[in-house]
Design a protein around this motif. Structure first.
Motif, short mmCIF file in Angstrom:
data_model
loop_
_atom_site.label_atom_id
_atom_site.label_comp_id
_atom_site.label_asym_id
_atom_site.label_seq_id
_atom_site.Cartn_x
_atom_site.Cartn_y
_atom_site.Cartn_z
N ALA A 101 43.12 -26.59 26.24
CA ALA A 101 42.85 -25.42 26.33
C ALA A 101 42.58 -24.61 27.41
O ALA A 101 43.29 -23.64 27.66
N GLU A 102 42.08 -25.16 28.87
CA GLU A 102 42.64 -24.44 29.45
C GLU A 102 43.82 -24.32 30.20
O GLU A 102 44.37 -23.22 30.71
N ARG A 103 44.67 -25.98 30.20
CA ARG A 103 46.17 -25.17 30.37
C ARG A 103 46.97 -24.49 29.71
O ARG A 103 47.61 -23.77 30.22
N LEU A 104 46.37 -24.12 28.03
CA LEU A 104 47.27 -23.08 28.01
C LEU A 104 46.73 -21.88 28.68
O LEU A 104 47.66 -20.41 28.77
N ALA A 105 44.91 -21.67 28.86
CA ALA A 105 44.65 -20.11 29.55
C ALA A 105 45.37 -19.83 31.29
O ALA A 105 45.85 -19.09 30.73
N ALA A 106 45.88 -21.41 31.78
CA ALA A 106 46.54 -21.00 33.36
C ALA A 106 48.12 -20.38 32.51
O ALA A 106 48.26 -19.35 33.41
N ILE A 107 48.65 -21.02 31.76
CA ILE A 107 49.78 -20.45 30.91
C ILE A 107 49.75 -18.92 30.59
O ILE A 107 50.66 -18.61 31.42
N SER A 108 48.76 -18.18 30.24
CA SER A 108 48.91 -17.41 29.58
C SER A 108 48.31 -16.75 31.04
O SER A 108 49.73 -15.32 30.90
N ASP A 109 47.75 -16.72 32.11
CA ASP A 109 47.49 -16.03 32.94
C ASP A 109 48.66 -16.21 33.88
O ASP A 109 49.52 -15.03 34.65
N SER A 110 49.24 -17.75 34.32
CA SER A 110 50.40 -17.50 34.93
C SER A 110 51.86 -16.35 34.21
O SER A 110 51.92 -15.78 35.34
N VAL A 111 52.15 -16.60 33.18
CA VAL A 111 52.87 -15.69 32.28
C VAL A 111 52.48 -13.60 32.71
O VAL A 111 53.23 -13.45 32.88
N ARG A 112 51.86 -13.64 32.10
CA ARG A 112 50.94 -12.40 32.18
C ARG A 112 51.10 -12.02 33.88
O ARG A 112 51.38 -10.59 34.51
N ALA A 113 50.30 -12.08 35.02
CA ALA A 113 50.93 -12.12 36.76
C ALA A 113 52.28 -11.99 37.01
O ALA A 113 52.48 -11.07 37.22
N GLY A 114 52.82 -12.64 36.11
CA GLY A 114 54.77 -12.94 36.59
C GLY A 114 55.00 -11.06 35.83
O GLY A 114 55.99 -10.40 36.50
N ARG A 115 54.87 -11.06 34.66
CA ARG A 115 54.79 -9.58 34.12
C ARG A 115 54.67 -8.58 35.14
O ARG A 115 54.61 -7.56 35.29
N ASP A 116 52.99 -8.84 34.99
CA ASP A 116 52.73 -7.31 36.10
C ASP A 116 53.06 -7.16 37.22
O ASP A 116 53.53 -6.35 38.08
N GLU A 117 53.45 -8.56 38.06
CA GLU A 117 53.96 -8.47 39.43
C GLU A 117 55.89 -7.75 39.44
O GLU A 117 56.25 -6.66 39.99
N ALA A 118 56.47 -8.10 37.83
CA ALA A 118 57.86 -7.22 37.92
C ALA A 118 57.73 -5.58 37.07
O ALA A 118 58.22 -5.15 38.20
N ALA A 119 56.09 -5.82 36.67
CA ALA A 119 56.33 -3.99 36.12
C ALA A 119 56.42 -3.42 37.29
O ALA A 119 56.30 -2.66 37.54
N ALA A 120 55.64 -3.89 38.20
CA ALA A 120 55.08 -3.39 39.57
C ALA A 120 56.15 -2.93 40.57
O ALA A 120 56.24 -2.09 41.29
N ARG A 121 56.56 -3.83 40.95
CA ARG A 121 58.47 -4.43 41.32
C ARG A 121 59.11 -2.75 40.93
O ARG A 121 59.12 -2.30 41.06
N SER A 122 59.43 -2.85 39.20
CA SER A 122 59.81 -1.74 38.35
C SER A 122 59.19 -0.50 38.87
O SER A 122 60.64 0.25 39.12
N HIS A 123 57.84 -0.28 39.27
CA HIS A 123 57.59 0.80 39.62
C HIS A 123 58.03 1.36 41.09
O HIS A 123 58.19 2.13 40.53
N ASP A 124 57.93 0.41 41.68
CA ASP A 124 57.87 1.04 42.70
C ASP A 124 59.28 1.06 42.70
O ASP A 124 60.11 2.28 43.68
N ALA A 125 59.94 0.65 42.20
CA ALA A 125 62.05 0.57 42.58
C ALA A 125 61.90 2.23 41.63
O ALA A 125 63.45 2.94 42.29
N ALA A 126 61.20 2.92 40.80
CA ALA A 126 62.07 3.86 40.06
C ALA A 126 61.16 4.80 41.46
O ALA A 126 61.54 5.84 41.30
#
Length: 182
Positions: A101-126
């Motif tokens: 359960a802890e590993r799956l939560a860490a994976i979810s957090d990692s994937v979510r953080a990566g997507r948030d960073e990508a969205a922020a980069r996309s927003h900044d680029a726009a």
């Protein structure tokens, strides 16, 4: 025996495990012929996406299981199920379920953080592109086509008399362009 047993809960955004598929367990459990170790299938709380599956199956997950004292446990993903091989229900109950359960939560957090960073980069680029496009429009607007020696005001249209203004209004009603006639 198709019954599912609820083992833990989690919020919808975080990937977790919700239940053990009882029907997938060995039929001989809790008998004299019961195997010591077997595969337990657990249902994810939601369908894992591709990035999560990659991390579930990567070496970091393998290392986390080994560090936690489960070096022989193997996991695979099959659609909405996590197949946990070389374990048993007691081992899951006594700690392995928490490690997973802890590993799956860490994976979810990692994937979510990566997507948030990508969205922020996309927003900044726009935003940067919007500023660039506005600067291009402003620069293009500063271009004046006039002969050398003419002032910029010499290229503006002359003041129109009442008859010319009436003609322009008639053309505008008809879809004509006042700049192309005379």
């Amino acid at each position: 025996m198709k019954t599912q047993t609820r083992t833990s809960g989690s919020d919808a955004a975080t990937l977790g495990l919700g239940s053990v598929l009882v029907g997938s367990l060995p039929a001989a459990l809790l008998t004299d012929e019961s195997p010591d170790r077997y595969t337990v299938e657990a249902v994810f709380t939601r369908r894992p996406d591709r990035d999560e599956v990659v991390q579930i199956l990567d070496n970091q997950t393998r290392d986390a299981l080994t560090r936690a004292g489960y070096p022989t446990v193997e996991i695979t993903v099959s659609d909405r199920r996590l197949e946990i091989a070389n374990t048993n229900l007691e081992e899951l109950r006594d700690g392995l379920a928490t490690v997973l359960a802890e590993r799956l939560a860490a994976i979810s957090d990692s994937v979510r953080a990566g997507r948030d960073e990508a969205a922020a980069r996309s927003h900044d680029a726009a935003a940067t592109e919007h500023l660039r496009a506005a600067a291009v429009v402003e620069l293009a607007g500063s271009v004046a086509f006039h002969r050398s020696g003419e002032s910029a005001t010499a290229t503006t249209l002359p003041r129109l008399d009442a008859d010319e203004q009436a003609q322009i209004e008639e053309w505008n009603d008809d879809g004509g362009d006042a700049r192309t006639s005379s």
